[in-house]
Enzyme design. Structure first.
Site, PDB file in Angstrom:
ATOM      1  N   PHE A   4      47.938  38.858  39.652  1.00  0.00           N
ATOM      2  CA  PHE A   4      46.769  39.419  40.319  1.00  0.00           C
ATOM      3  C   PHE A   4      47.011  39.489  41.821  1.00  0.00           C
ATOM      4  O   PHE A   4      47.814  38.728  42.383  1.00  0.00           O
ATOM      5  CB  PHE A   4      45.502  38.607  40.023  1.00  0.00           C
ATOM      6  CG  PHE A   4      45.580  37.146  40.395  1.00  0.00           C
ATOM      7  CD1 PHE A   4      45.164  36.704  41.647  1.00  0.00           C
ATOM      8  CD2 PHE A   4      46.059  36.208  39.489  1.00  0.00           C
ATOM      9  CE1 PHE A   4      45.233  35.368  41.988  1.00  0.00           C
ATOM     10  CE2 PHE A   4      46.122  34.860  39.818  1.00  0.00           C
ATOM     11  CZ  PHE A   4      45.707  34.441  41.074  1.00  0.00           C
ATOM     12  N   CYS A   5      46.330  40.434  42.473  1.00  0.00           N
ATOM     13  CA  CYS A   5      46.338  40.540  43.928  1.00  0.00           C
ATOM     14  C   CYS A   5      44.879  40.550  44.368  1.00  0.00           C
ATOM     15  O   CYS A   5      44.021  39.947  43.735  1.00  0.00           O
ATOM     16  CB  CYS A   5      47.119  41.762  44.401  1.00  0.00           C
ATOM     17  SG  CYS A   5      46.542  43.351  43.749  1.00  0.00           S
ATOM     18  N   TRP A   6      44.555  41.236  45.456  1.00  0.00           N
ATOM     19  CA  TRP A   6      43.186  41.199  45.971  1.00  0.00           C
ATOM     20  C   TRP A   6      42.224  42.030  45.125  1.00  0.00           C
ATOM     21  O   TRP A   6      41.202  41.549  44.650  1.00  0.00           O
ATOM     22  CB  TRP A   6      43.180  41.668  47.421  1.00  0.00           C
ATOM     23  CG  TRP A   6      41.814  41.946  47.997  1.00  0.00           C
ATOM     24  CD1 TRP A   6      41.398  43.073  48.622  1.00  0.00           C
ATOM     25  CD2 TRP A   6      40.674  41.067  47.997  1.00  0.00           C
ATOM     26  NE1 TRP A   6      40.087  42.971  49.017  1.00  0.00           N
ATOM     27  CE2 TRP A   6      39.612  41.743  48.640  1.00  0.00           C
ATOM     28  CE3 TRP A   6      40.433  39.795  47.504  1.00  0.00           C
ATOM     29  CZ2 TRP A   6      38.338  41.184  48.794  1.00  0.00           C
ATOM     30  CZ3 TRP A   6      39.163  39.225  47.670  1.00  0.00           C
ATOM     31  CH2 TRP A   6      38.141  39.925  48.309  1.00  0.00           C
TER      32      TRP A   6
END
Length: 344
Positions: free
Chosen positions: A93-95
């Site tokens: 996951f990222c932002w």
């Protein structure tokens, strides 16, 4: 087509232990707040992320993407190797579930690493935490370990945890010891990180009839306890510790290690100096300047902290059990004896 997980699916994968949760944001973003249990394998370093962000704003999105591709290409072998060493499927996951997680899952898939990504990124996780906490029904009652400053409450909590009791360490989650000197030697956490850690422990102990915590004010450093939790704390059974002053001073010296940060202690003292009778305050000041910490601590306990705790304990709504001990070992044994009749 890339596998996408909802936040609920992602948390199930985490609990199964069969998947690794990987935050591909920069180390700075990861430190500020992440999903508990995740590890950090960043697509970009802090400096690289800053450089790309500047290009995006000052030149164009295309220039930023081009520079990002150049940076990522150079580190690609090491990036893939870090994932392969995990030796299990991954959920990244990222932002916002955008370019960084998409890029990561694409290259990992090409190299035979089973990878999916969180839909909506960590932003969706934060929304989940906020929504869950707003309507959280805490069924467990709280047992509150209280006592004068220096009675080793945190140490006792961890001893109880080692014995299998359900314990939540609020100070550890906050990265703060709860006093004016509380952040010295620690890295205070923000509200996002605190809420995530608290929710994780609440879910872990959701079937317990009682949970043991340390007595804290509503604010601990930079964070604030949610109202439902604070209310439960106020009505919980209080175990109030009493220990000799020399034991308390020794505990504080061991925990805070003032000799390693003398300037910070002197600076923090200025915030409370005006609340202490001037002759005593001036004596404490001189002792701190002379690095005579045990004497300074003893005076702080007698003329500042103890009176504040006496006021706090009178505000409690729940039953109070006083434990008078001569040593930390004595306090622990008495505490366990009092807990025998409580169903967890």
């Amino acid at each position: 087509m890339q596998q996408e997980y909802t936040i609920e699916e992602l948390l199930e994968l985490r609990e199964s232990g069969k998947y690794a949760l990987v935050d591909v944001r920069s180390p700075k973003e990861f430190q500020e707040a992440s999903i508990p249990g995740a590890i950090n394998i960043p697509v970009f370093s802090n400096e690289e992320r800053s450089e790309i962000g500047t290009l995006y704003k000052q030149e164009s999105p295309e220039a930023a993407k081009q520079r990002g591709l150049e940076i990522f290409s150079d580190k690609l072998p090491r990036f893939i190797n870090d994932f392969q060493k995990l030796n299990k499927p991954v959920a990244v996951f990222c932002w916002r579930g955008g370019m960084r997680s998409k890029t990561a899952t694409t290259v990992l898939d090409l190299m035979g690493v089973k990878a999916g990504r969180l839909k909506g990124g960590i932003r969706s996780y934060r929304q989940y935490v906020v929504k869950t906490m707003e309507s959280y029904n805490l069924k467990s009652d709280l047992i509150v370990l209280n006592g004068y400053t220096g009675t080793g409450k945190t140490k006792l909590l961890h001893q109880l945890l080692d014995k299998g009791y359900p314990v939540i360490d609020l100070e550890q989650m906050a990265g703060h010891r709860g006093s004016i000197f509380g952040q010295i030697g620690l890295l205070p956490n923000n509200q996002k990180k605190f809420d995530s850690l608290l929710l994780q422990d609440l879910e872990k102990y959701k079937d317990k009839k009682h949970i043991i915590i340390e007595g804290e004010s509503k604010r601990i450093g930079k964070v604030v306890l949610p109202e439902f939790f604070y209310s439960k704390k106020e009505s919980g059974t209080q175990f109030f510790l009493h220990l000799p002053i020399d034991v308390r001073v020794a505990n504080i010296m061991e925990d805070y290690k003032p000799e390693e940060s003398p300037e910070q202690f002197l600076e923090a003292f200025q915030f409370i100096k005006r609340n202490i009778h001037s002759p005593i305050a001036n004596e404490i000041q001189k002792l701190l300047e002379g690095k005579q910490f045990p004497k300074a601590i003893a005076l702080l306990l007698e003329y500042y902290y103890d009176s504040r705790y006496e006021h706090a304990i009178t505000q409690s709504e729940g039953e109070t059990v006083h434990i008078h001990a001569e040593s930390m070992e004595d306090a622990f044994q008495q505490l366990r004896s009092n807990l025998k009749n409580i169903k967890f």
